[in-house]
Enzyme design. Sequence first.
Site, PDB file in Angstrom:
ATOM      1  N   ASP A 112     -28.153  -6.991 -37.770  1.00  0.00           N
ATOM      2  CA  ASP A 112     -28.429  -6.539 -36.414  1.00  0.00           C
ATOM      3  C   ASP A 112     -27.591  -7.391 -35.462  1.00  0.00           C
ATOM      4  O   ASP A 112     -27.766  -8.611 -35.399  1.00  0.00           O
ATOM      5  CB  ASP A 112     -29.921  -6.688 -36.091  1.00  0.00           C
ATOM      6  CG  ASP A 112     -30.336  -5.951 -34.816  1.00  0.00           C
ATOM      7  OD1 ASP A 112     -29.468  -5.727 -33.953  1.00  0.00           O
ATOM      8  OD2 ASP A 112     -31.534  -5.616 -34.695  1.00  0.00           O
ATOM      9  N   ARG A 123     -27.444  -6.996 -32.158  1.00  0.00           N
ATOM     10  CA  ARG A 123     -27.890  -6.860 -30.779  1.00  0.00           C
ATOM     11  C   ARG A 123     -28.354  -8.181 -30.168  1.00  0.00           C
ATOM     12  O   ARG A 123     -28.852  -9.060 -30.856  1.00  0.00           O
ATOM     13  CB  ARG A 123     -29.047  -5.854 -30.696  1.00  0.00           C
ATOM     14  CG  ARG A 123     -28.638  -4.419 -30.923  1.00  0.00           C
ATOM     15  CD  ARG A 123     -29.841  -3.497 -30.971  1.00  0.00           C
ATOM     16  NE  ARG A 123     -30.708  -3.774 -32.116  1.00  0.00           N
ATOM     17  CZ  ARG A 123     -31.779  -3.057 -32.412  1.00  0.00           C
ATOM     18  NH1 ARG A 123     -32.130  -2.040 -31.641  1.00  0.00           N
ATOM     19  NH2 ARG A 123     -32.515  -3.373 -33.479  1.00  0.00           N
TER      20      ARG A 123
END
Length: 403
Positions: free
Chosen positions: A335, A337
């Site tokens: 991930d 983000r």
Amino acid sequence: MSLAAEPISPLLRTASRSVQRAVSELRRGDLVMLQGGDGRALLLRAAEMADAPALALVRQAAAQGGGGEPALVVTDKRAIAAGLLAQAVEPAQADPMGAGTVVIAPAPGPSNKGPSSQGTSGQGLTPDLVRLLADPTRPGHATLDITPIVRPFPSAEGEALLLVKLARLLPAVVVAEVPAARAAEVAARNDLLTVRGADVQAYQAAGESTLRQVVEASVPLLDAEDTRLIAFRAPDGGVEHLAILIGNPDPAQPVLARLHSECFTGDLLGSLRCDCGAQLRGAIREIAAQGSGVVLYLAQEGRNIGLMNKLRAYRLQDAGVDTVDANLMVGFEADERTYLPAATMLKALGFHAVRLMTNNPDKLSQLARWGVQVVDRVPHIFPANGHNIAYLRTKAEKAGHLL
């Protein structure tokens, strides 16, 4: 809710301009000169665009400055997937954004066996070898009699990888080191843009922390007629994020909020591979039913790897790889983000405490890290549709989602 535009410093403006121009050059397949934070200078080109003429130009420009042969730089995750590294780089050696940096420099000669059936033996770095090692969707296997070099943090190679990530390209780059004293000469002779590694490292956080309101408009939605869209953008003109403001939430009270990363396939096309579309529409319905709240629509496609790379990950999932491992095989973290943009937007709207609609514990900790209090987690769960059962199971088992 109007916002005063935060002035951007001349230093930040200059740094942002050079990084944005470098991103544009790389997406066009051009060469860029990077002055690394470690004092080294690298010629670099995006690996996915490294055809034979491109590699020849890298060699030619490097030779002009007495530089070395081209090498391929990938993340440790990609090197593991390609069979070139046994385990991930230790955190102390990791580059920014969590990626360990691995340099692959096959030397010309009989010891370089090259990829099977590719005919690259004795030619050093070739286009076929670059694409095979950089792109997991390409069939084939590479057997190299070399030891990949792991660069400790900080490194110019790590900054080069971060730059191609910002360009939403494969996280792999062809580089050739040139003596730092001759870097400006080589750049001028070949009309190359020069970018500083320190600017690359600072670029993303600087843009995310200086987001400001651009425009606000009333946009009645099917499930929430009393809705306004508020667009945010960094002063340097970077990506836009949207706040979907439903009703009139009181900033003095914790606001019901949902952080939603854009998903072209799920939100717009109705893809059944994920639950993104259901989560977005469900959040809007629930907030409208509760009376007021906000959905932040964040420009972070594919957990922030971009649409093209998400489709590459889908190709791997079609072959039986789960959604987490697919991102790793492409060369990204599971991930990528950060929720600094969300925190910046919430505070700009006057919200400092939220009741967060999420199943993802990372969102809770990141908002707290960036100064937004999460007073309650509101579960946000939707039934499987027959196509996304494995996807939902992987989110729970590998990503820690509370399903």
